[in-house]
Design an enzyme around this catalytic site. Structure first.
Site, mmCIF file in Angstrom:
data_model
loop_
_atom_site.group_PDB
_atom_site.id
_atom_site.type_symbol
_atom_site.label_atom_id
_atom_site.label_comp_id
_atom_site.label_asym_id
_atom_site.label_seq_id
_atom_site.Cartn_x
_atom_site.Cartn_y
_atom_site.Cartn_z
ATOM 1 C CG HIS A 208 -7.122 -22.910 -19.147
ATOM 2 N ND1 HIS A 208 -6.167 -23.819 -19.001
ATOM 3 C CD2 HIS A 208 -7.558 -22.662 -20.506
ATOM 4 C CE1 HIS A 208 -5.948 -24.396 -20.324
ATOM 5 N NE2 HIS A 208 -6.698 -23.685 -21.199
HETATM 6 C C1 UD1 Z 1 -8.206 -20.701 -25.393
HETATM 7 C C2 UD1 Z 1 -8.364 -22.071 -25.981
HETATM 8 C C3 UD1 Z 1 -7.776 -23.102 -25.338
HETATM 9 C C4 UD1 Z 1 -6.346 -22.911 -24.892
HETATM 10 C C5 UD1 Z 1 -6.421 -21.665 -23.881
HETATM 11 C C6 UD1 Z 1 -5.230 -21.252 -23.387
HETATM 12 C C7 UD1 Z 1 -10.285 -22.279 -27.496
HETATM 13 C C8 UD1 Z 1 -11.520 -22.812 -27.970
HETATM 14 N N1 UD1 Z 1 -9.935 -22.219 -26.573
HETATM 15 O O1 UD1 Z 1 -9.097 -20.688 -24.165
HETATM 16 O O2 UD1 Z 1 -7.887 -24.375 -25.955
HETATM 17 O O3 UD1 Z 1 -6.156 -23.869 -23.697
HETATM 18 O O4 UD1 Z 1 -6.907 -20.390 -24.819
HETATM 19 O O5 UD1 Z 1 -5.335 -19.744 -22.661
HETATM 20 O O6 UD1 Z 1 -9.756 -21.635 -28.763
HETATM 21 N N2 UD1 Z 1 -9.064 -13.222 -21.447
HETATM 22 C C9 UD1 Z 1 -8.436 -12.075 -20.896
HETATM 23 N N3 UD1 Z 1 -7.372 -11.806 -21.655
HETATM 24 C C10 UD1 Z 1 -6.789 -12.500 -22.701
HETATM 25 C C11 UD1 Z 1 -7.613 -13.467 -23.088
HETATM 26 C C12 UD1 Z 1 -8.719 -14.047 -22.597
HETATM 27 O O7 UD1 Z 1 -8.748 -11.660 -20.123
HETATM 28 O O8 UD1 Z 1 -5.763 -12.073 -23.098
HETATM 29 C C13 UD1 Z 1 -10.124 -13.766 -20.716
HETATM 30 C C14 UD1 Z 1 -11.610 -13.093 -21.264
HETATM 31 O O9 UD1 Z 1 -12.418 -13.051 -20.138
HETATM 32 C C15 UD1 Z 1 -12.283 -14.211 -22.175
HETATM 33 C C16 UD1 Z 1 -11.787 -15.561 -21.350
HETATM 34 O O10 UD1 Z 1 -10.461 -15.172 -20.846
HETATM 35 O O11 UD1 Z 1 -13.669 -14.323 -22.182
HETATM 36 C C17 UD1 Z 1 -11.587 -16.648 -22.353
HETATM 37 O O12 UD1 Z 1 -10.656 -16.342 -23.097
HETATM 38 P P1 UD1 Z 1 -10.772 -17.282 -24.636
HETATM 39 O O13 UD1 Z 1 -9.660 -16.813 -25.794
HETATM 40 O O14 UD1 Z 1 -11.902 -17.411 -25.296
HETATM 41 O O15 UD1 Z 1 -10.448 -18.586 -24.324
HETATM 42 P P2 UD1 Z 1 -9.383 -19.502 -23.505
HETATM 43 O O16 UD1 Z 1 -10.279 -19.889 -22.167
HETATM 44 O O17 UD1 Z 1 -8.478 -18.430 -23.397
#
Ligand code: UD1
Length: 378
Positions: A208
């Site tokens: 991820h």
């Molecule tokens: C975040 C953390 C990372 C951790 C990861 C675990 C930071 C910088 N990164 O990354 O350290 O390893 O979480 O998952 O804080 N999305 C959904 N549903 C959700 C959450 C996210 O669809 O409930 C999708 C969205 O498209 C979003 C993308 O995932 O844009 C990224 O989510 P984000 O919370 O920005 O970062 P993670 O990649 O989850």
């Protein structure tokens, strides 16, 4: 009004929930807790499912920050948290891990004069291109209590000039949760494998990190590696929402012997992990969990902030080139592994966190003495 101290506990994203749960359990008899969910993760599979499974308290408030750029997410947490902490004052604030909400919360509290406790302090990858590394270093600099999982983390903090008196080597709170849930996960494994149609031997994949999934050539390289590994073992791949979106946008297909799944809940993922012949991941926490389980882990990154999982555990940091990942995977599959015995990863780390915080926040040793007499801390 309670005369007990009040501690705000911040939970934000999937990897936080299993760290916060045992710490809150260990603290609740002594300290009033205000559980603040920032809303960084919001899908049921990424958030509320974990609250139910881990018997975590309902959040007292959800700041509803959601996804966005780093600046948008970090600033969103800061603005909403400042308002909350003004309305509901606390004596201290506790954060875990290294996500954007961790740093945003620590910065907000520190600027308001609220002391910060950081659980999982001192880990360093030394890779400044990782947003988590920036979050780790800055959160530690802002914290009053730094709770470390292993002695390498202590050494990092000392090298950065953090006073020794602020550093508390407590062990790994995430392993507290793992050990508590392992018996249930083991009972669940057979039925789960059957429901997925899995053979006895399989590999488990998670992927991820933006650096791995946002770029076409890196993601293609990953899929090439997985395709090769899958010739040896079928691969189960519960897909993070970010990865699912990128695979679709970049029109990248999964190799044939890869079983795509929705994100699993905590127990189901643990059930699959403890039974896997090999785990491939770019997660941080999974490197630790596999080490304790004695399951080989090939880490799909160039560095790790958890070097103890390589020296004492089952982790091989393979990088992101297909041939390196395949070579490391074959070595890992063919070698025999034992569960790692890492000092203080014993299921009692949260009690040690609680002992320090109760002692500090109550401003006297009396409660600690009572906890020790009651056998609640070691
Ligand atoms: C975040 C953390 C990372 C951790 C990861 C675990 C930071 C910088 N990164 O990354 O350290 O390893 O979480 O998952 O804080 N999305 C959904 N549903 C959700 C959450 C996210 O669809 O409930 C999708 C969205 O498209 C979003 C993308 O995932 O844009 C990224 O989510 P984000 O919370 O920005 O970062 P993670 O990649 O989850």
């Amino acid at each position: 009004m309670s005369s007990r101290p009040r501690l705000a506990v911040v939970a934000a994203a999937r990897p936080n929930f299993m760290k916060v749960a045992p710490v809150m359990q260990a603290l609740k008899a002594w300290i009033d807790l205000d559980l603040i969910h920032t809303g960084q993760h919001y899908d049921r599979a990424m958030s509320s499912a974990f609250f139910e499974e881990l018997d975590l308290f309902e959040p007292d408030v959800n700041l509803g920050v959601g996804s966005g750029s780093h600046a948008v997410q970090t600033a969103g947490v800061m603005v909403a948290l400042e308002k909350r902490l003004t309305e509901v004052p606390v004596d201290a604030l506790l954060v875990v891990g290294d996500v954007n909400s961790t740093l945003a919360s620590a910065l907000t509290a520190a600027k308001m004069g609220i002391p910060v406790a950081h659980v999982e302090a001192g880990l360093r990858s030394r890779d400044w291109s990782m947003p988590e590394e920036i979050n780790r270093v800055l959160t530690d600099r802002l914290s009053t209590w730094l709770f470390t999982p292993s002695s390498d983390a202590d050494a990092n903090l000392v090298a950065e000039g953090i006073p020794l008196g602020q550093i508390h080597l407590v062990g790994n709170v995430m392993i507290d949760t793992l050990l508590a849930h392992l018996p249930r996960a083991r009972r669940r494994a057979e039925a789960l494998q059957a429901s997925l149609g899995l053979e006895a031997d399989y590999a488990l994949l998670t992927l991820h990190r933006p650096s791995n999934v946002d770029d076409r050539s890196t993601l293609s390289e990953m899929m090439e590696a997985i395709s090769q590994v899958s010739k040896r073992l079928p691969v189960v791949f519960p897909m993070h929402p970010r990865t699912e979106t990128r695979m679709r946008e970049l029109d990248i297909r999964l190799p044939d012997r890869v079983l795509r799944a929705e994100p699993f809940g905590y127990t189901d993922f643990l059930a699959l992990m403890q039974q896997a012949r090999l785990v491939l991941t770019d997660s941080g926490g999974i490197q630790e969990e596999t080490s304790v389980l004695g399951v080989p882990c090939v880490t799909l990154r160039d560095s790790t902030e958890r070097p103890i999982t390589c020296t004492l555990g089952t982790n091989i940091v393979a990088g992101t080139r297909a041939e390196d990942i395949v070579a490391a995977s074959l070595v890992a599959i063919d070698k025999s592994w034992e569960p790692a015995d890492i000092p203080l990863w014993d299921g009692r780390a949260s009690e040690r966190v609680a002992a320090v915080l109760v002692d500090s926040l109550l401003g006297a040793n009396q409660q600690l003495k009572e906890m020790k007499m009651a056998g609640e801390v070691v």
